[in-house]
Design a protein around this motif. Sequence first.
Motif, short mmCIF file in Angstrom:
data_model
loop_
_atom_site.label_atom_id
_atom_site.label_comp_id
_atom_site.label_asym_id
_atom_site.label_seq_id
_atom_site.Cartn_x
_atom_site.Cartn_y
_atom_site.Cartn_z
N LEU A 1 0.88 -1.17 0.00
CA LEU A 1 0.00 0.00 0.00
C LEU A 1 0.92 1.23 0.00
O LEU A 1 1.47 1.60 1.03
CB LEU A 1 -0.91 -0.02 1.22
N THR A 2 1.09 1.85 -1.15
CA THR A 2 2.18 2.81 -1.35
C THR A 2 2.03 4.07 -0.52
O THR A 2 2.93 4.48 0.20
CB THR A 2 2.30 3.16 -2.83
N ASN A 3 0.91 4.72 -0.59
CA ASN A 3 0.61 5.93 0.20
C ASN A 3 -0.78 6.40 -0.20
O ASN A 3 -1.40 5.84 -1.12
CB ASN A 3 1.65 7.05 -0.01
N ASN A 4 -1.28 7.44 0.45
CA ASN A 4 -2.61 7.95 0.11
C ASN A 4 -2.79 9.31 0.77
O ASN A 4 -2.96 9.40 1.99
CB ASN A 4 -3.71 6.98 0.59
N ASN B 1 -3.96 10.94 4.61
CA ASN B 1 -2.76 11.47 5.28
C ASN B 1 -1.67 10.40 5.45
O ASN B 1 -0.83 10.49 6.35
CB ASN B 1 -3.10 12.07 6.65
N ASP B 2 -1.71 9.38 4.60
CA ASP B 2 -0.71 8.31 4.68
C ASP B 2 0.46 8.66 3.77
O ASP B 2 0.40 8.46 2.55
CB ASP B 2 -1.34 6.98 4.27
N THR B 3 1.52 9.17 4.36
CA THR B 3 2.69 9.60 3.60
C THR B 3 3.60 8.45 3.23
O THR B 3 4.14 8.41 2.13
CB THR B 3 3.49 10.64 4.41
N HIS B 4 3.77 7.51 4.15
CA HIS B 4 4.82 6.51 4.00
C HIS B 4 4.34 5.14 3.53
O HIS B 4 5.15 4.32 3.13
CB HIS B 4 5.57 6.35 5.32
N GLY B 5 3.03 4.87 3.60
CA GLY B 5 2.53 3.59 3.15
C GLY B 5 2.88 2.44 4.08
O GLY B 5 3.48 2.62 5.14
N SER B 6 2.52 1.23 3.66
CA SER B 6 2.73 0.05 4.48
C SER B 6 2.65 -1.20 3.63
O SER B 6 2.27 -1.14 2.45
CB SER B 6 1.68 -0.03 5.60
N PHE C 1 12.01 2.52 5.19
CA PHE C 1 11.58 2.78 3.82
C PHE C 1 10.33 3.64 3.82
O PHE C 1 9.68 3.82 4.85
CB PHE C 1 11.30 1.46 3.09
N SER C 2 10.00 4.16 2.65
CA SER C 2 8.77 4.94 2.49
C SER C 2 8.18 4.64 1.12
O SER C 2 8.91 4.46 0.14
CB SER C 2 9.06 6.44 2.60
N SER C 3 6.87 4.56 1.05
CA SER C 3 6.13 4.35 -0.20
C SER C 3 6.54 3.07 -0.92
O SER C 3 7.08 3.09 -2.02
CB SER C 3 6.32 5.56 -1.13
N PRO C 4 6.27 1.90 -0.31
CA PRO C 4 6.62 0.63 -0.95
C PRO C 4 5.83 0.42 -2.24
O PRO C 4 4.66 0.77 -2.33
CB PRO C 4 6.24 -0.41 0.11
N ASP C 5 6.51 -0.15 -3.22
CA ASP C 5 5.88 -0.38 -4.52
C ASP C 5 5.97 -1.86 -4.86
O ASP C 5 5.20 -2.67 -4.36
CB ASP C 5 6.56 0.50 -5.57
N ASN C 6 6.94 -2.26 -5.67
CA ASN C 6 7.05 -3.67 -6.07
C ASN C 6 7.66 -4.50 -4.94
O ASN C 6 8.53 -4.04 -4.20
CB ASN C 6 7.91 -3.81 -7.32
N LEU C 7 7.20 -5.75 -4.86
CA LEU C 7 7.68 -6.72 -3.87
C LEU C 7 8.15 -7.98 -4.58
O LEU C 7 7.67 -8.31 -5.65
CB LEU C 7 6.56 -7.10 -2.89
N TRP D 1 11.80 -8.51 -0.50
CA TRP D 1 12.50 -7.40 -1.14
C TRP D 1 11.49 -6.35 -1.56
O TRP D 1 10.42 -6.67 -2.10
CB TRP D 1 13.29 -7.89 -2.35
N VAL D 2 11.81 -5.09 -1.29
CA VAL D 2 10.88 -3.98 -1.49
C VAL D 2 11.58 -2.86 -2.26
O VAL D 2 12.70 -2.48 -1.92
CB VAL D 2 10.39 -3.42 -0.14
N VAL D 3 10.94 -2.34 -3.29
CA VAL D 3 11.42 -1.12 -3.93
C VAL D 3 10.44 0.00 -3.65
O VAL D 3 9.24 -0.24 -3.44
CB VAL D 3 11.61 -1.30 -5.45
N THR D 4 10.93 1.23 -3.60
CA THR D 4 10.10 2.36 -3.16
C THR D 4 9.74 3.28 -4.31
O THR D 4 10.44 3.37 -5.32
CB THR D 4 10.81 3.16 -2.05
N ASP D 5 8.65 4.00 -4.12
CA ASP D 5 8.07 4.85 -5.17
C ASP D 5 7.67 6.20 -4.58
O ASP D 5 6.50 6.58 -4.63
CB ASP D 5 6.87 4.13 -5.79
N ILE D 6 8.63 6.92 -4.00
CA ILE D 6 8.37 8.28 -3.55
C ILE D 6 8.32 9.18 -4.78
O ILE D 6 9.19 9.11 -5.64
CB ILE D 6 9.46 8.76 -2.58
N SER D 7 7.32 10.04 -4.86
CA SER D 7 7.16 10.90 -6.02
C SER D 7 8.39 11.78 -6.22
O SER D 7 8.94 12.34 -5.27
CB SER D 7 5.93 11.78 -5.84
N SER D 8 8.82 11.90 -7.49
CA SER D 8 10.00 12.71 -7.79
C SER D 8 9.83 14.16 -7.36
O SER D 8 10.81 14.84 -7.05
CB SER D 8 10.30 12.65 -9.29
N SER D 9 8.60 14.64 -7.33
CA SER D 9 8.37 16.05 -6.99
C SER D 9 8.69 16.36 -5.54
O SER D 9 8.89 17.53 -5.18
CB SER D 9 6.91 16.43 -7.29
#
Length: 713
Positions: free
Chosen positions: A383-386, A390-395, A436-442, A451-459
Amino acid sequence: MALERTGYLDTATALANTAEPSDFSAFRALAASAADAFEVPEGYRAHVIAGYGDQFANEDGTLTYGFNNDYLAYFPLNGSQEGLLFINHEYPAPFFQHGVTNAANKTAAQVQLEQDSVGNSILHVKRDADGIWGVVSPSRYNRRITGNSPTLQFTGPLADNAAYPGIGETASGSLANCSGGITPWGTALSCEENYQDYPGLGWDQARTGTTDYVNGNGSTLTSPAKYGWVCEHDPYDPSFVGRKHTALGRFRHENTAFRAVADKPFVLYMGDDVNNGGVYKFVSDLRFRPGRREENLKILTSGKLYIAYWAPQSRRTFDAPGGNLTSPTGGTGYWREVTEAELVDTNARIAASVGSAEFQLHYATNRPEDVEVDEDGTVYIALTNNSTANDTHGSIRRLHEAGNDPTAVGQGAQFTWEDYAAGGPTGRPGTGEQGFSSPDNLTFDKAGNLWVVTDISSSVLNNPTNPNAYHRNNAVFMLPRSGPNAGVAFRFANMPLEAEATGPYFTPDEQTLFINVQHPGEETPNRGGVYGTVETYTSYWPKGNKTTGQNPSKPIPSLVAITKLPDVETDPDGDDTPPPSNVIPAPPTPPTPGNDGTPARLSFVSSGRQNLASLTGTGLDFKLRVDEPATLTVTLYGQLTTRKGRRGKPRQLARVTQRVNVSGEVTVRLRPSAALRVLLRRERAVPASLAVTATDAAGNKATRTKRLSFRRS
């Protein structure tokens, strides 16, 4: 905290030891980085296999590797040494591709360039004797699926159905290909995610000749709904006609993860990657029959789709961005059936059916990106973020099916769930353990590590006022699930500026981890970048490093292979050959003494089969890498046996001069003269050395030497 069960974690070490160490589970964790470089721990090698614009070929001609590579999967041809990589290309980048960002100003040719850059690449790859992966070209397996070709067929209840005239029988190509999955019958599944964005890119009828891309939301039954589906392809069969499966619903598909039990219905889990999107599973009508491929190829054409209902509530909520948690961390739920009428625009139609308030309370989640199934049947959801919660870091959430039966559905078969690992700063002092913050692919390895890769917005990356500033660049993490460090997230790889890692995938022997690096420098057009003036770009990766000012160049989304180096000395001959690099781009080679200016960077990639039979036969191939156009002079020296039985002085055995017009790898072949081949055939062993000089356009020279030894096989 990274986990609710933090009391069980070992705080003494940053070495990511697990209960069952493997080549990729025992490493020295990296510190967070804000540099424009791809970095893995020492003892590992990272190199680029392919990047946007690279050409490869099949029997019909030349193909071009697409933009923004995302999901990938490895399909073996020769175990873990040779195989096919199936790769998604998610979306184009008009600024970097042709410079026109205003859709109204694009030409048909510019839109065609964008169409050609999305879809999928199928690459035949092979690992050489030195452990370097490369593309086999030409190869009958190499293939491209683009945004308008070839033709894919629809299957399932909505295909060619008069009630849904916006779908029809076929679609031209595939687009918005984000993540995906594989099947146990050897096909690849590619998920079309943000299909709604393409009308805004100017893909209208005037430029494409069709209205198929215009109304992407499917809000009415007559609207075009050609994209937004799960597509199935066979990497092994170039003649296979790809299929879009309407039984799997139409939403912002992130990925698929299967659970297959012999002679039971096949189950496929999926996430809807959008704020407040749902989590889905498909249960097939047909049963999975191992070894009966033609039957299994029909499995995804019919069955029922379900959406997860979560109690006491579905979303993980906070009182403020980066603030306090205000929702439960576990509960129960069940799978609600999705009706046929809800398949065409699934998320919106379910919300309309159950009511917006009910959907938000029990179905909506925090951007469910990747979904993976563990060996024991547990379902893990990133669950990346929302921002709406107010979910900044996801889970990372995990779900346990009722009775461990993946086909269990309805209110009478309740699953249980808990939020297993939470993003956010941990406060741990160890290097690479800050969270970590904003987990994406597992993905999982064979030792059971997650193994977790993260997807924090580039902005917001590296923004000191943002709650995830501690994280710096996006990264790859490993979470042991057993042993003394269970639950600790260890940083394994750092991405370059404004990039994310996508599609982590191990070879079967787990000697290689493939990673895609997506959208480096993507904020360039928003931060004053001028098309064609590379010094204004916000990333130079992979050929340069913005942070150090090294080699200003256009950022290129690229496919990277990471391998574990053997536990031996990397340069046993003691020459000046540089060790394999754990950083992309490698730091620049110091200028050759006595020359003014900066010489070309020159390195050895591989040295072929070093034996006398090859040398005295067709010759030896040597693979070199140079970072700019140059003239290469390659000389092979050897010490032959004198009449007195001693080693003579080094003498030239062969020399070749070759012009390299572009940067990259080049192969040169050296073959001694006929007279020397006769002398060499008398030898049992020959000490030798290879000398290479690269002379660039300015006359600057770089020289490298490598010691060799040829023996009679």
